[in-house]
Design an enzyme around this catalytic site. Structure first.
Site, PDB file in Angstrom:
ATOM      1  N   ASP A 116      -6.296  -8.824   5.643  1.00 15.65           N
ATOM      2  CA  ASP A 116      -7.451  -9.271   6.440  1.00 15.65           C
ATOM      3  C   ASP A 116      -8.696  -8.738   5.729  1.00 15.65           C
ATOM      4  O   ASP A 116      -8.586  -8.148   4.655  1.00 15.65           O
ATOM      5  CB  ASP A 116      -7.285  -8.822   7.911  1.00 15.65           C
ATOM      6  N   HIS A 154       0.850  -1.194   0.000  1.00 10.70           N
ATOM      7  CA  HIS A 154       0.000   0.000   0.000  1.00 10.70           C
ATOM      8  C   HIS A 154       0.889   1.249   0.000  1.00 10.70           C
ATOM      9  O   HIS A 154       1.833   1.325   0.803  1.00 10.70           O
ATOM     10  CB  HIS A 154      -0.890  -0.031   1.254  1.00 10.70           C
ATOM     11  N   ASP A 156      -6.857  -2.280   3.798  1.00 19.77           N
ATOM     12  CA  ASP A 156      -5.494  -1.894   4.206  1.00 19.77           C
ATOM     13  C   ASP A 156      -5.323  -1.874   5.730  1.00 19.77           C
ATOM     14  O   ASP A 156      -4.597  -1.031   6.270  1.00 19.77           O
ATOM     15  CB  ASP A 156      -5.118  -0.522   3.610  1.00 19.77           C
TER      16      ASP A 156
HETATM   17  C1  GRF Z   1       1.655   0.710  -6.129  1.00 18.46           C
HETATM   18  O1  GRF Z   1       2.064   1.937  -5.574  1.00 18.46           O
HETATM   19  C2  GRF Z   1       0.611   0.063  -5.273  1.00 18.46           C
HETATM   20  O2  GRF Z   1       0.849   0.154  -3.916  1.00 18.46           O
HETATM   21  C3  GRF Z   1      -0.596   0.853  -5.668  1.00 18.46           C
HETATM   22  O3  GRF Z   1      -0.487   0.962  -7.071  1.00 18.46           O
HETATM   23  C4  GRF Z   1       0.887   0.914  -7.427  1.00 18.46           C
HETATM   24  C5  GRF Z   1       1.076  -0.222  -8.379  1.00 18.46           C
HETATM   25  O4  GRF Z   1       2.258  -0.097  -9.094  1.00 18.46           O
HETATM   26  N1  GRF Z   1      -1.821   0.263  -5.211  1.00 18.46           N
HETATM   27  P1  GRF Z   1       2.792  -1.243 -10.066  1.00 18.46           P
HETATM   28  O5  GRF Z   1       1.620  -1.794 -10.858  1.00 18.46           O
HETATM   29  O6  GRF Z   1       3.468  -2.289  -9.234  1.00 18.46           O
HETATM   30  O7  GRF Z   1       3.767  -0.537 -10.957  1.00 18.46           O
END
Ligand code: GRF
Length: 209
Positions: free
Chosen positions: A144, A112, A148
């Site tokens: 869970d 996240h 988040d």
């Molecule tokens: C990451 O920052 C993830 O946490 C968020 O979207 C982004 C995804 O990046 N939910 P990628 O597809 O791994 O380049």
């Protein structure tokens, strides 16, 4: 050396976190192997990255199922075909449901782009910027049923620059996020891990086999 831990990665977008894991897995000493990549959509760079690396892929769209529960069960079944030790949600923009968690609860981690418990949900970098925090970052947690909210595996801090936009901030968070993900999944695979209430303990356990 024991067999590498089998990892299934679920993606929805560009897949740079996935790519970092694929690259790390090229080293046999890393201790993990990406055995399949799944998605909730097709035509994304995340799936193309897996295909280029010769990793099997699958995608299941929510709209192709009568109910969200049926989609969730199908996703759980598709993942089960690869018998993973760890499931990584890496930019996977769907919540997994009760069937999925019944099968894989405690083995599913999600990354996240914020420092939990701040700014849960889809807009972590934008909300951190709007709030005016000086430090934000990335969190890896064991999934869970909440959004988040699961027990935290690792966090990395990222300073907010005065001239940051959502895009520049998110790009810097993603650099930290990829390092956190690679370090954590490798450690979990090599040393084992256990979830004790809110706490995730890595190491001091038999390696996953
Ligand atoms: C990451 O920052 C993830 O946490 C968020 O979207 C982004 C995804 O990046 N939910 P990628 O597809 O791994 O380049």
């Amino acid at each position: 050396m024991s067999e590498p831990a089998a990892v299934v990665v679920l993606v929805s977008g560009s897949g740079t976190n996935l790519q970092a894991l694929i690259d790390a897995c090229a080293d046999p000493a890393y201790g993990a192997r990406v055995v399949a990549v799944g998605a909730d959509r097709d035509g994304i760079e995340g799936l193309a990255r897996a295909e280029r690396a010769g990793i099997p892929t699958f995608h299941l769209k929510v709209k192709d199922f009568d109910t969200r529960e049926e989609w969730d069960a199908a996703m759980a079944g598709a993942v089960a075909a690869y018998d993973p030790d760890i499931v990584v949600l890496a930019g996977f923009m769907k919540l997994v449901g009760s069937t999925f968690l019944a099968l894989y609860g405690g083995k599913v981690v999600n990354t996240h782009p914020a420092l939990s418990p701040s700014f849960p949900g889809m807009h972590g970098p934008a909300e951190a910027l709007a709030y005016g925090v000086k430090v934000t970052g990335a969190t890896l947690f064991v999934v869970d049923p909440g959004v988040d909210t699961g027990p935290i595996v690792a966090q990395r801090a990222v300073e907010v620059a005065p001239d940051d936009t959502v895009e520049t901030l998110h790009e810097r968070i993603k650099i930290a996020e990829r390092g956190m993900l690679v370090d954590s999944i490798g450690a979990m695979a090599r040393e084992g891990f256990v979830v004790e209430g809110r706490h995730v303990r890595i190491g001091g356990l038999d390696p996953l086999d």
